[in-house]
Design a protein around this motif. Structure first.
Motif, mmCIF file in Angstrom:
data_model
loop_
_atom_site.group_PDB
_atom_site.id
_atom_site.type_symbol
_atom_site.label_atom_id
_atom_site.label_comp_id
_atom_site.label_asym_id
_atom_site.label_seq_id
_atom_site.Cartn_x
_atom_site.Cartn_y
_atom_site.Cartn_z
ATOM 1 N N ASP A 1 41.781 109.253 15.121
ATOM 2 C CA ASP A 1 42.984 109.475 14.306
ATOM 3 C C ASP A 1 44.235 109.115 15.094
ATOM 4 O O ASP A 1 45.182 108.520 14.559
ATOM 5 C CB ASP A 1 43.062 110.940 13.865
ATOM 6 N N VAL A 2 44.266 109.485 16.369
ATOM 7 C CA VAL A 2 45.406 109.149 17.229
ATOM 8 C C VAL A 2 45.547 107.646 17.347
ATOM 9 O O VAL A 2 46.655 107.083 17.266
ATOM 10 C CB VAL A 2 45.254 109.794 18.632
ATOM 11 N N ARG A 59 44.554 105.314 15.239
ATOM 12 C CA ARG A 59 45.051 104.738 13.985
ATOM 13 C C ARG A 59 46.542 104.968 13.833
ATOM 14 O O ARG A 59 47.288 104.057 13.452
ATOM 15 C CB ARG A 59 44.285 105.339 12.798
ATOM 16 N N MET A 60 47.021 106.181 14.121
ATOM 17 C CA MET A 60 48.436 106.469 13.958
ATOM 18 C C MET A 60 49.286 105.687 14.940
ATOM 19 O O MET A 60 50.391 105.226 14.601
ATOM 20 C CB MET A 60 48.692 107.973 14.126
ATOM 21 N N ALA A 61 48.782 105.500 16.152
ATOM 22 C CA ALA A 61 49.547 104.783 17.174
ATOM 23 C C ALA A 61 49.414 103.270 17.043
ATOM 24 O O ALA A 61 50.147 102.517 17.711
ATOM 25 C CB ALA A 61 49.095 105.229 18.560
ATOM 26 N N ARG A 79 53.804 105.883 22.299
ATOM 27 C CA ARG A 79 53.305 105.895 20.921
ATOM 28 C C ARG A 79 52.069 106.779 20.797
ATOM 29 O O ARG A 79 51.910 107.553 19.837
ATOM 30 C CB ARG A 79 52.971 104.462 20.477
ATOM 31 N N ALA A 84 51.767 110.301 18.645
ATOM 32 C CA ALA A 84 50.709 110.486 17.649
ATOM 33 C C ALA A 84 49.869 111.720 17.971
ATOM 34 O O ALA A 84 49.521 112.507 17.083
ATOM 35 C CB ALA A 84 49.826 109.243 17.596
ATOM 36 N N ALA A 120 51.795 114.818 17.007
ATOM 37 C CA ALA A 120 51.848 114.993 15.553
ATOM 38 C C ALA A 120 50.525 115.497 14.998
ATOM 39 O O ALA A 120 50.488 116.259 14.026
ATOM 40 C CB ALA A 120 52.237 113.669 14.892
ATOM 41 N N LEU A 121 49.430 115.101 15.639
ATOM 42 C CA LEU A 121 48.103 115.481 15.150
ATOM 43 C C LEU A 121 47.517 116.691 15.867
ATOM 44 O O LEU A 121 46.382 117.086 15.599
ATOM 45 C CB LEU A 121 47.148 114.286 15.312
#
Length: 325
Positions: free
Chosen positions: A3-4, A6-8, A32, A36, A39-40
């Protein structure tokens, strides 16, 4: 971690490398990834080969300071209980900063501790979120709480201040003094001071205060004593938020020829080793530090075995009245 990534906007390998070999990833990309992860609420597990469901045989402990025998005694007992069952304590100091505590909790969680011990009830929202999401056993110590994160072992610091003030009032004292360490984040000292103020107000007693913006020391206690005794309405009894302050006041009283307790009564907090040996011996409040550490360790071991449930335990305290009043 996926997930990190993908977000970054980077690969899974790059995220992994940024934690294992940060020098191999550019600062811009690391930022970045860090944004991320924050945020997660992602906490990297730096224990090679471990799985999210597995726990190490360590207990994370965050205390406000290591420069205080109150916490040292608690840690000694806690470590002893854990060591006998094959667990080790990882200890860190937050320096009374909630933000620093949050950073430490995030770092310590990455080692998959079996449980965590925190001091007091004041934690950042980020710390609370991390602990709730991780789900490990948590014991908050040093204060008796309503609505603890998980389990809690301690006592009421406000009741400490009330007990000392009522003792002075029952001795016929009408003019009180309070020498209080007022460092940001030291909520327990502030609670003791507030309890003392509560009784002074309710009993109609005059109160002079001196707030210290530094660590407790005998030198600071002497300075607080000198200031309070220079006031137009000199106190007849002074409560100090730490025994080191009270000892410094005793030294200063001797230099000024002020007789303790005939002219002035003194009481500290912590019941340090020197308090009973001082001349005159110092009245103090003895917190149940060793018992807190012992019960915190035993409670965690029960939880590790899948036994017991979250509890809140009020151990109380002892007000020890000695020659200083």
């Amino acid at each position: 971690m996926a997930d990190v990534a993908r977000m970054a906007g980077v690969s899974l390998t790059t995220v992994s490398r940024s934690y294992r070999e940060p020098h191999a990833v550019s600062g811009k990309i690391r930022q970045r990834i860090s944004d991320a992860a924050q945020a997660l609420a992602y906490v990297p597990n730096v224990m090679a080969g471990s799985l999210a469901a597995k726990r190490s045989r360590t207990v994370a402990v965050v205390v406000p300071t290591l420069n205080n025998s109150v916490f040292a005694l608690m840690l000694e007992e806690l470590s002893g209980v854990l060591n006998r069952q094959g667990y080790q304590a990882m200890v860190a100091s937050s320096d009374y900063s909630p933000d620093r505590e949050e950073d430490l909790v995030k770092s310590l969680l990455s080692w998959s501790p079996a449980g965590i011990v925190l001091v007091g009830r004041h934690h950042s929202r980020g710390t609370l979120r991390l602990l709730v999401e991780d789900g490990l056993p948590v014991v908050e110590v040093g204060e008796f709480l309503e609505g603890a994160i998980d389990s809690n072992i301690g006592f009421s610091h406000r009741d400490v201040g009330r007990r000392v003030a009522r003792h002075f009032a029952s001795s016929g004292i009408r003019h009180l003094g309070l020498a209080l360490v007022a460092l940001p984040g030291d909520h327990r000292a502030e609670d003791r001071g507030q309890g003392f103020r509560d009784v002074a107000r309710d009993e109609g007693l005059h109160l002079e205060e001196f707030l210290l913006q530094e660590r407790a020391s005998s030198k600071a206690g002497a300075a607080a004593f000198a200031d309070l005794m220079s006031r137009p309405q000199r106190p007849q009894a002074i409560f100090f938020s730490n025994d080191m302050l009270c000892l410094g006041a005793l030294f200063e009283a001797g230099r000024r020829g002020i007789r303790i307790p005939d002219e002035l009564k003194l009481c500290g907090y912590g019941d340090f080793d020197f308090s009973a040996e001082a001349s005159p011996s110092l009245s103090s409040v003895r917190p149940p530090d060793r018992e807190i550490g012992r019960q915190a360790g035993e409670l965690l071991l029960q939880r590790f075995r899948g036994e017991g449930a979250p509890v809140s335990i009020n151990l109380g305290f002892e007000h020890i009245i000695r020659a200083s009043g």
